[in-house]
Write an enzyme that holds these catalytic residues in place. Structure first.
Site, short mmCIF file in Angstrom:
data_model
loop_
_atom_site.label_atom_id
_atom_site.label_comp_id
_atom_site.label_asym_id
_atom_site.label_seq_id
_atom_site.Cartn_x
_atom_site.Cartn_y
_atom_site.Cartn_z
N GLY A 197 -8.04 -31.28 19.77
CA GLY A 197 -7.14 -32.27 20.38
C GLY A 197 -7.65 -32.68 21.76
O GLY A 197 -7.61 -33.86 22.12
N TYR B 95 0.60 -21.77 5.54
CA TYR B 95 -0.34 -22.70 6.19
C TYR B 95 -0.82 -23.75 5.19
O TYR B 95 -0.81 -24.95 5.49
CB TYR B 95 -1.54 -21.92 6.77
CG TYR B 95 -2.51 -22.82 7.52
CD1 TYR B 95 -2.15 -23.41 8.73
CD2 TYR B 95 -3.79 -23.08 7.02
CE1 TYR B 95 -3.03 -24.24 9.42
CE2 TYR B 95 -4.67 -23.91 7.70
CZ TYR B 95 -4.28 -24.48 8.90
OH TYR B 95 -5.16 -25.31 9.58
N ASN C 75 -4.13 -29.98 24.66
CA ASN C 75 -4.56 -29.18 25.80
C ASN C 75 -5.76 -28.28 25.49
O ASN C 75 -6.37 -27.72 26.39
CB ASN C 75 -3.41 -28.31 26.33
CG ASN C 75 -2.85 -27.39 25.27
OD1 ASN C 75 -2.06 -27.82 24.43
ND2 ASN C 75 -3.26 -26.14 25.27
#
Ligand SMILES: NC(=O)c1ccc[n+]([C@@H]2O[C@H](COP(=O)([O-])OP(=O)(O)OC[C@H]3O[C@@H](n4cnc5c(N)ncnc54)[C@H](OP(=O)(O)O)[C@@H]3O)[C@@H](O)[C@H]2O)c1
Ligand SMILES: *[C@@H]1O[C@H](CO)[C@@H](O)[C@H](O)[C@H]1NC(C)=O
Length: 329
Positions: A62, A210, A58
């Site tokens: 991506g 991360y 969204n």
């Protein structure tokens, strides 16, 4: 009184060195900007009749990846956690690509149930799956847990995608030749897998988590490729570059003001989302990669990952640990 012509000439004479310097610096910065933008995917391959699923489509890279796949004529599934944002992105992609075959499906990678529900929906309702792009990610958030109690970054970036991929393998094999693209990061280079405390309960540091999750991405790619030998399903992991997206949403607010100000000159060196999507697109479609699997890419070229990302024992152990965490036999 001096006229303008004279004044300007005078200014020019006095500032000639300054202007030359400004021009040289400008040209240098532009060259650096071009270099930072990296290579682009030159493949013109069409995807008519193919189906592509992209997680976290969204926004950010991506969304740009999804737009490119739609322009190539694929059926594109945006798998997103926020349906409102996903529908807005889908409308934008349909409009810009002229391809109406763009659908949204609900996927919250921080919930194993949601992953299983999406996989079931895809298995039951899609005839094929040619390209799976594990793109969604979360960076340096506070010490949060997923629905199932896993540390958030490891849970979303790795475990959710691990389960999703495994649940979709049958359909991918049925659609072979097919591809799985895993968006990792350069950050894997400073990562290690904390097998003794995978959720970092003992000492949670957002950046360490991360890096661990992005190393897990590269190790997963390697082990998965080995398991998928001779199935016609190939696997790729990659670093997309440093890109202007929403990824820094949790990280930047924690920075002191002076650090943020120091970062301003580097802003122009950051890739646009379109530039940042190029290596993902390359891994998803480029013909030259058809018979290659398990490698890591950066700037549309293979790249040697960090040594700990080449550790086959760790890759196997991570697979076993992940399988038991998500409840896969
Ligand atoms: N940007 C960079 O410089 C950079 C560098 C190296 C690697 N990467 C990698 O590139 C990938 C894409 O990041 P980006 O830069 O495009 O960041 P972004 O703009 O923040 O996009 C991340 C996407 O992931 C989705 N997401 C987050 N948590 C999710 C969850 N629990 N379930 C489903 N979707 C979820 C987000 O959805 P919402 O919009 O609903 O939050 C969003 O669609 C990530 O894997 C990241 O690690 C980025
Ligand atoms: C990949 O392998 C297939 C089957 O062996 C072959 O036909 C094709 O030319 C190969 N493609 C590339 C790019 O090497």
């Amino acid at each position: 009184m001096q006229n303008y012509a004279e004044a300007i000439k005078h200014f020019g004479e006095n500032h000639a060195t300054g202007l030359t310097f400004v021009f040289a610096a400008g040209a240098g910065l532009l060259a650096l900007r071009r270099w930072m933008a990296g290579r682009v995917c030159r493949s013109k391959v069409g995807l008519e009749g193919k189906t592509v699923l992209i997680t976290g489509a969204n926004t950010g890279i991506g969304k740009e990846t999804a737009l490119d796949m739609a322009k190539r004529g694929a059926r594109v599934i945006l798998a997103c956690r926020d349906m409102t944002k996903a529908r807005i992105a889908a409308d934008y992609i349909r409009q810009k690509s002229g391809n109406g075959n763009v659908v949204v499906k609900k996927l919250d990678l921080a919930s194993l149930q949601s992953v299983r529900d999406l996989a079931k929906d895809v298995q039951e309702n899609e005839e094929r799956l040619d390209i799976l792009i594990n793109n969604a990610g979360i960076m340096q958030c506070p010490k949060w847990k997923t629905k199932d109690g896993f540390e958030m970054q490891f849970g979303v970036n790795h475990l959710g995608h691990f389960l999703l991929t495994n649940c979709l393998l049958d359909l991918l094999k049925k659609s072979a030749p097919s591809r799985i693209v895993i968006v990792s990061s350069l950050a894997h280079e400073t990562g290690r897998i904390h097998f003794d405390d995978i959720n970092l309960d003992g000492n949670y540091k957002p950046e360490i988590s991360y890096c661990q999750s992005k190393l897990a991405n590269v190790l997963f790619c390697r082990e998965l490729a080995a398991r998928l030998q001779d199935t016609g399903v190939t696997v790729y992991s990659l670093h997309p570059g440093v890109i202007r997206t929403e990824l820094g949403r949790y990280f930047f607010p924690t920075l002191a003001l002076w650090k943020r100000i120091l970062l301003i000159p580097f802003v122009m060196l950051i890739k646009s989302p379109w530039e940042g999507a190029q290596t993902t697109i390359y891994c998803a479609v480029d013909e030259s990669l058809a018979n290659v699997s398990g490698l890591y890419y950066s700037d549309c070229a293979p790249k040697m990952p960090a040594p700990q990302a080449l550790d086959d024992v760790a890759a196997k152990n991570l697979w076993d640990l992940s399988a038991s965490m998500v409840g896969l036999a």
